[in-house]
Design a protein around this motif. Structure first.
Motif, PDB file in Angstrom:
ATOM      1  N   GLY A  73       0.837  -1.274   0.094  1.00 29.86           N
ATOM      2  CA  GLY A  73      -0.101   0.052   0.051  1.00 29.86           C
ATOM      3  C   GLY A  73       0.935   1.384  -0.117  1.00 29.86           C
ATOM      4  O   GLY A  73       0.535   2.517  -0.592  1.00 29.86           O
ATOM      5  N   THR A  74       2.023   1.296   0.704  1.00 27.19           N
ATOM      6  CA  THR A  74       2.790   2.458   0.833  1.00 27.19           C
ATOM      7  C   THR A  74       3.452   2.588  -0.707  1.00 27.19           C
ATOM      8  O   THR A  74       3.675   3.779  -0.961  1.00 27.19           O
ATOM      9  CB  THR A  74       4.077   2.065   1.859  1.00 27.19           C
ATOM     10  N   VAL A  75       3.891   1.522  -1.201  1.00 30.73           N
ATOM     11  CA  VAL A  75       4.518   1.478  -2.686  1.00 30.73           C
ATOM     12  C   VAL A  75       3.343   2.301  -3.718  1.00 30.73           C
ATOM     13  O   VAL A  75       3.537   3.443  -4.376  1.00 30.73           O
ATOM     14  CB  VAL A  75       4.672   0.348  -3.171  1.00 30.73           C
ATOM     15  N   LYS A  76       2.040   1.734  -3.459  1.00 31.85           N
ATOM     16  CA  LYS A  76       0.919   2.392  -4.230  1.00 31.85           C
ATOM     17  C   LYS A  76       0.692   3.794  -4.148  1.00 31.85           C
ATOM     18  O   LYS A  76       0.633   4.593  -4.959  1.00 31.85           O
ATOM     19  CB  LYS A  76      -0.374   1.522  -4.014  1.00 31.85           C
ATOM     20  N   SER A  77       0.935   4.231  -2.702  1.00 28.22           N
ATOM     21  CA  SER A  77       0.546   5.589  -2.523  1.00 28.22           C
ATOM     22  C   SER A  77       1.692   6.552  -2.863  1.00 28.22           C
ATOM     23  O   SER A  77       1.382   7.755  -3.335  1.00 28.22           O
ATOM     24  CB  SER A  77       0.198   5.771  -0.998  1.00 28.22           C
ATOM     25  N   GLN A  78       2.922   6.042  -2.758  1.00 31.69           N
ATOM     26  CA  GLN A  78       4.079   6.826  -3.087  1.00 31.69           C
ATOM     27  C   GLN A  78       4.050   6.856  -4.635  1.00 31.69           C
ATOM     28  O   GLN A  78       4.422   7.854  -5.126  1.00 31.69           O
ATOM     29  CB  GLN A  78       5.121   6.191  -2.572  1.00 31.69           C
ATOM     30  N   ALA A  79       3.770   5.857  -5.350  1.00 34.70           N
ATOM     31  CA  ALA A  79       3.857   5.949  -6.632  1.00 34.70           C
ATOM     32  C   ALA A  79       2.783   7.015  -7.434  1.00 34.70           C
ATOM     33  O   ALA A  79       2.877   7.774  -8.237  1.00 34.70           O
ATOM     34  CB  ALA A  79       3.405   4.509  -7.517  1.00 34.70           C
ATOM     35  N   SER A  80       1.662   6.920  -6.746  1.00 32.96           N
ATOM     36  CA  SER A  80       0.522   7.743  -6.829  1.00 32.96           C
ATOM     37  C   SER A  80       0.861   9.174  -6.916  1.00 32.96           C
ATOM     38  O   SER A  80       0.809  10.148  -7.790  1.00 32.96           O
ATOM     39  CB  SER A  80      -0.727   7.482  -6.233  1.00 32.96           C
ATOM     40  N   LYS A  81       1.410   9.476  -5.599  1.00 31.61           N
ATOM     41  CA  LYS A  81       1.974  10.972  -5.396  1.00 31.61           C
ATOM     42  C   LYS A  81       2.837  11.423  -6.270  1.00 31.61           C
ATOM     43  O   LYS A  81       2.997  12.377  -6.664  1.00 31.61           O
ATOM     44  CB  LYS A  81       2.400  10.929  -3.968  1.00 31.61           C
ATOM     45  N   ALA A  82       3.832  10.436  -6.665  1.00 29.56           N
ATOM     46  CA  ALA A  82       5.109  10.710  -7.227  1.00 29.56           C
ATOM     47  C   ALA A  82       4.561  11.088  -8.863  1.00 29.56           C
ATOM     48  O   ALA A  82       4.883  11.864  -9.437  1.00 29.56           O
ATOM     49  CB  ALA A  82       6.223   9.662  -7.354  1.00 29.56           C
ATOM     50  N   LEU A  83       3.741  10.244  -9.364  1.00 25.85           N
ATOM     51  CA  LEU A  83       3.228  10.415 -10.719  1.00 25.85           C
ATOM     52  C   LEU A  83       2.263  11.477 -10.963  1.00 25.85           C
ATOM     53  O   LEU A  83       2.554  12.431 -11.830  1.00 25.85           O
ATOM     54  CB  LEU A  83       2.398   9.235 -11.126  1.00 25.85           C
ATOM     55  N   ALA A  84       1.813  12.086  -9.675  1.00 28.59           N
ATOM     56  CA  ALA A  84       0.872  13.379  -9.813  1.00 28.59           C
ATOM     57  C   ALA A  84       1.937  14.608  -9.818  1.00 28.59           C
ATOM     58  O   ALA A  84       1.650  15.549 -10.576  1.00 28.59           O
ATOM     59  CB  ALA A  84       0.019  13.269  -8.641  1.00 28.59           C
ATOM     60  N   LYS A  85       3.080  14.323  -9.062  1.00 32.15           N
ATOM     61  CA  LYS A  85       3.815  15.592  -9.052  1.00 32.15           C
ATOM     62  C   LYS A  85       4.511  15.633 -10.429  1.00 32.15           C
ATOM     63  O   LYS A  85       4.973  16.797 -10.959  1.00 32.15           O
ATOM     64  CB  LYS A  85       5.078  15.166  -8.022  1.00 32.15           C
ATOM     65  N   LEU A  86       4.965  14.245 -11.043  1.00 32.49           N
ATOM     66  CA  LEU A  86       5.644  14.502 -12.400  1.00 32.49           C
ATOM     67  C   LEU A  86       4.705  15.047 -13.311  1.00 32.49           C
ATOM     68  O   LEU A  86       5.386  15.683 -14.255  1.00 32.49           O
ATOM     69  CB  LEU A  86       6.293  12.769 -12.706  1.00 32.49           C
ATOM     70  N   ARG A  87       3.458  14.657 -13.397  1.00 35.91           N
ATOM     71  CA  ARG A  87       2.361  15.008 -14.266  1.00 35.91           C
ATOM     72  C   ARG A  87       2.480  16.719 -14.300  1.00 35.91           C
ATOM     73  O   ARG A  87       2.499  17.211 -15.229  1.00 35.91           O
ATOM     74  CB  ARG A  87       1.105  14.632 -14.076  1.00 35.91           C
ATOM     75  N   THR A  88       2.417  17.115 -13.058  1.00 39.34           N
ATOM     76  CA  THR A  88       2.334  18.626 -12.921  1.00 39.34           C
ATOM     77  C   THR A  88       3.728  19.248 -13.372  1.00 39.34           C
ATOM     78  O   THR A  88       3.597  20.087 -14.157  1.00 39.34           O
ATOM     79  CB  THR A  88       2.233  18.858 -11.415  1.00 39.34           C
TER      80      THR A  88
END
Length: 170
Positions: free
Chosen positions: A139-154
């Motif tokens: 779950g930590t991997v999933k949440s960290q990946a989601s947050k990181a991808l959102a930052k990269l998209r921005t």
């Protein structure tokens, strides 16, 4: 040279390039990546008697990622400590080359998020494998990946990220 040293040498010869890539992607700097890999290989060699019978590559990856996170934390603390005169900082280049743009965006991520992105998308590890390397829950991997991808998209804009993800999955 005894058998254990030979096994370690064979492992390094076979996997050093791949492990250096992980180290580079984890820190974003070639010189620091070489230092990270050297540190990881030294620690692995000291524990080779117990690591060699399992799969040693995930162990080395974990050492690389943990060392990169520790170094980033130390640098962050040093940035907080006041100095008599501020250090000179280099101007950020506006390079249109996608590799440079992506590396700059990757460097801007917090160390754990960067580690998740590197392991999941560059090393193509599953969420479970990434969690094992980082020593955390899936779950930590999933949440960290989601947050990181959102930052990269921005940082990069949605179109670049969609194209990069499609290329990675192809």
């Amino acid at each position: 040279m005894n058998g254990a040293e030979h096994d370690f040498g064979s492992f390094v010869a076979a996997r050093a390039t791949s492990l250096l890539r992980v180290a580079y992607l984890a820190c974003g700097d070639q010189t620091e990546a070489e230092d990270l890999l050297q540190t990881a290989l030294e620690r692995t060699y000291r524990n080779w008697h117990r690591v060699r019978h399992d799969s040693p590559e995930p162990y080395v990856r974990r050492v690389i990622i943990n060392a990169a996170i520790s170094r980033a934390r130390r640098r962050a603390i040093l940035n907080i400590i006041p100095m008599h005169s501020p250090p000179e900082t280099s101007a950020r280049e506006n390079d249109s080359d996608l590799t440079h743009v992506l590396m700059n965006a990757l460097r801007a991520l917090p160390p754990r998020q960067r580690a998740v992105i590197v392991l999941r998308y560059w090393e193509d590890l599953s969420e479970t494998q990434t969690a094992e390397v980082l020593g955390c829950a899936v779950g930590t991997v999933k949440s960290q990946a989601s947050k990181a991808l959102a930052k990269l998209r921005t940082a990069l804009g949605g179109d670049i990220m969609e194209g990069a993800r499609d290329n990675a999955q192809a």
